[in-house]
Scaffold this motif. Structure first.
Motif, mmCIF file in Angstrom:
data_model
loop_
_atom_site.group_PDB
_atom_site.id
_atom_site.type_symbol
_atom_site.label_atom_id
_atom_site.label_comp_id
_atom_site.label_asym_id
_atom_site.label_seq_id
_atom_site.Cartn_x
_atom_site.Cartn_y
_atom_site.Cartn_z
ATOM 1 N N ARG A 186 34.609 28.143 49.863
ATOM 2 C CA ARG A 186 35.262 27.116 49.231
ATOM 3 C C ARG A 186 36.819 27.492 49.535
ATOM 4 O O ARG A 186 37.631 26.541 49.725
ATOM 5 C CB ARG A 186 35.273 27.739 47.634
ATOM 6 C CG ARG A 186 36.141 26.731 46.829
ATOM 7 C CD ARG A 186 36.015 27.173 45.404
ATOM 8 N NE ARG A 186 36.336 28.601 45.149
ATOM 9 C CZ ARG A 186 36.644 29.217 44.183
ATOM 10 N NH1 ARG A 186 36.401 28.405 42.981
ATOM 11 N NH2 ARG A 186 36.879 30.515 44.074
ATOM 12 N N GLN A 187 37.266 28.831 49.827
ATOM 13 C CA GLN A 187 38.661 28.990 50.262
ATOM 14 C C GLN A 187 38.868 28.134 51.681
ATOM 15 O O GLN A 187 39.932 27.604 52.005
ATOM 16 C CB GLN A 187 39.036 30.630 50.565
ATOM 17 C CG GLN A 187 39.086 31.150 49.256
ATOM 18 C CD GLN A 187 40.150 31.124 48.398
ATOM 19 O OE1 GLN A 187 41.080 30.689 49.093
ATOM 20 N NE2 GLN A 187 40.143 31.143 47.088
ATOM 21 N N SER A 206 37.197 25.837 53.004
ATOM 22 C CA SER A 206 37.176 24.346 52.986
ATOM 23 C C SER A 206 38.657 23.647 52.303
ATOM 24 O O SER A 206 38.924 22.578 52.769
ATOM 25 C CB SER A 206 36.091 23.882 52.148
ATOM 26 O OG SER A 206 36.387 24.103 50.730
ATOM 27 N N GLU A 207 39.195 24.560 51.544
ATOM 28 C CA GLU A 207 40.771 24.057 51.135
ATOM 29 C C GLU A 207 41.638 24.284 52.126
ATOM 30 O O GLU A 207 42.757 23.645 52.199
ATOM 31 C CB GLU A 207 40.770 24.689 49.696
ATOM 32 C CG GLU A 207 40.073 24.405 48.918
ATOM 33 C CD GLU A 207 40.204 25.505 47.438
ATOM 34 O OE1 GLU A 207 41.071 26.512 47.448
ATOM 35 O OE2 GLU A 207 39.483 25.246 46.485
ATOM 36 N N MET A 251 30.153 32.332 48.964
ATOM 37 C CA MET A 251 30.449 30.930 48.455
ATOM 38 C C MET A 251 31.868 30.951 48.109
ATOM 39 O O MET A 251 32.516 30.034 48.547
ATOM 40 C CB MET A 251 29.643 30.701 47.094
ATOM 41 C CG MET A 251 28.214 30.682 47.325
ATOM 42 S SD MET A 251 27.078 30.551 46.033
ATOM 43 C CE MET A 251 27.879 30.554 44.559
ATOM 44 N N TYR A 252 32.341 32.068 47.631
ATOM 45 C CA TYR A 252 33.877 32.066 47.300
ATOM 46 C C TYR A 252 34.623 31.902 48.989
ATOM 47 O O TYR A 252 35.688 31.019 48.910
ATOM 48 C CB TYR A 252 34.321 33.347 46.965
ATOM 49 C CG TYR A 252 35.859 33.695 46.692
ATOM 50 C CD1 TYR A 252 36.506 32.961 45.653
ATOM 51 C CD2 TYR A 252 36.388 34.429 47.653
ATOM 52 C CE1 TYR A 252 37.738 33.192 45.641
ATOM 53 C CE2 TYR A 252 37.916 34.586 47.333
ATOM 54 C CZ TYR A 252 38.626 33.979 46.441
ATOM 55 O OH TYR A 252 39.880 34.195 46.330
ATOM 56 N N ARG A 284 30.223 22.352 50.907
ATOM 57 C CA ARG A 284 31.732 22.823 50.975
ATOM 58 C C ARG A 284 32.381 21.795 52.064
ATOM 59 O O ARG A 284 33.473 21.854 52.269
ATOM 60 C CB ARG A 284 31.980 24.329 51.274
ATOM 61 C CG ARG A 284 31.817 25.046 50.019
ATOM 62 C CD ARG A 284 32.930 24.635 48.967
ATOM 63 N NE ARG A 284 32.189 25.495 47.701
ATOM 64 C CZ ARG A 284 32.840 25.052 46.716
ATOM 65 N NH1 ARG A 284 33.729 24.160 46.352
ATOM 66 N NH2 ARG A 284 32.558 25.957 45.642
#
Length: 125
Positions: free
Chosen positions: A75-76, A78-79, A71-72, A109
């Motif tokens: 998120r990274q 997707s940014e 998940m982390y 994400r």
């Protein structure tokens, strides 16, 4: 004596360059499902590989990981690079709910450039 030194330096340079070219192995030991209508996609060194084995263990780039770490990472990603290709490798005996769980995290994400790897005679020899 100087030709010998030149030969040694050339060998040293060759081995230094050759070790830099080594590709990272991202595969895990699973038995892939077969497909009769799979698309051939060009290999990409930047592809993110997510694996799920028959015991439902998760892997990221060939290294064991947890759902929280995935998940982390999503998120990274997707940014920083939302269009990056992602390949999902699953064993053919992996329960489908685990595959859906990972796909749901990717969709949450906004990561949509996803492919699922299947068995290929040419690639898997």
């Amino acid at each position: 004596m100087s030709p010998l030194i030149d030969a040694v330096f050339l060998l040293l340079i060759f081995f230094l360059v050759a070790t830099m070219i080594k590709k990272e192995d991202k595969d895990i030991d699973i038995e892939l499902p077969t497909s009769t209508s799979a698309l051939k996609v060009k290999p990409d060194d930047r592809i993110m590989v997510i694996g799920i084995d028959q015991a439902e263990a998760l892997y990221l780039q060939g290294e064991a990981t947890t759902l929280t770490e995935l998940m982390y990472q999503f998120r990274q990603l997707s940014e920083t690079d939302p269009d990056r290709r992602i390949r999902l490798d699953t064993d053919k005996t992996t329960p489908f709910h685990k595959v859906v769980e990972v796909l749901n995290l990717l969709q949450f994400r906004g990561l949509t450039n996803i492919g699922i790897r299947t068995y290929d005679e040419h690639y898997n020899r």
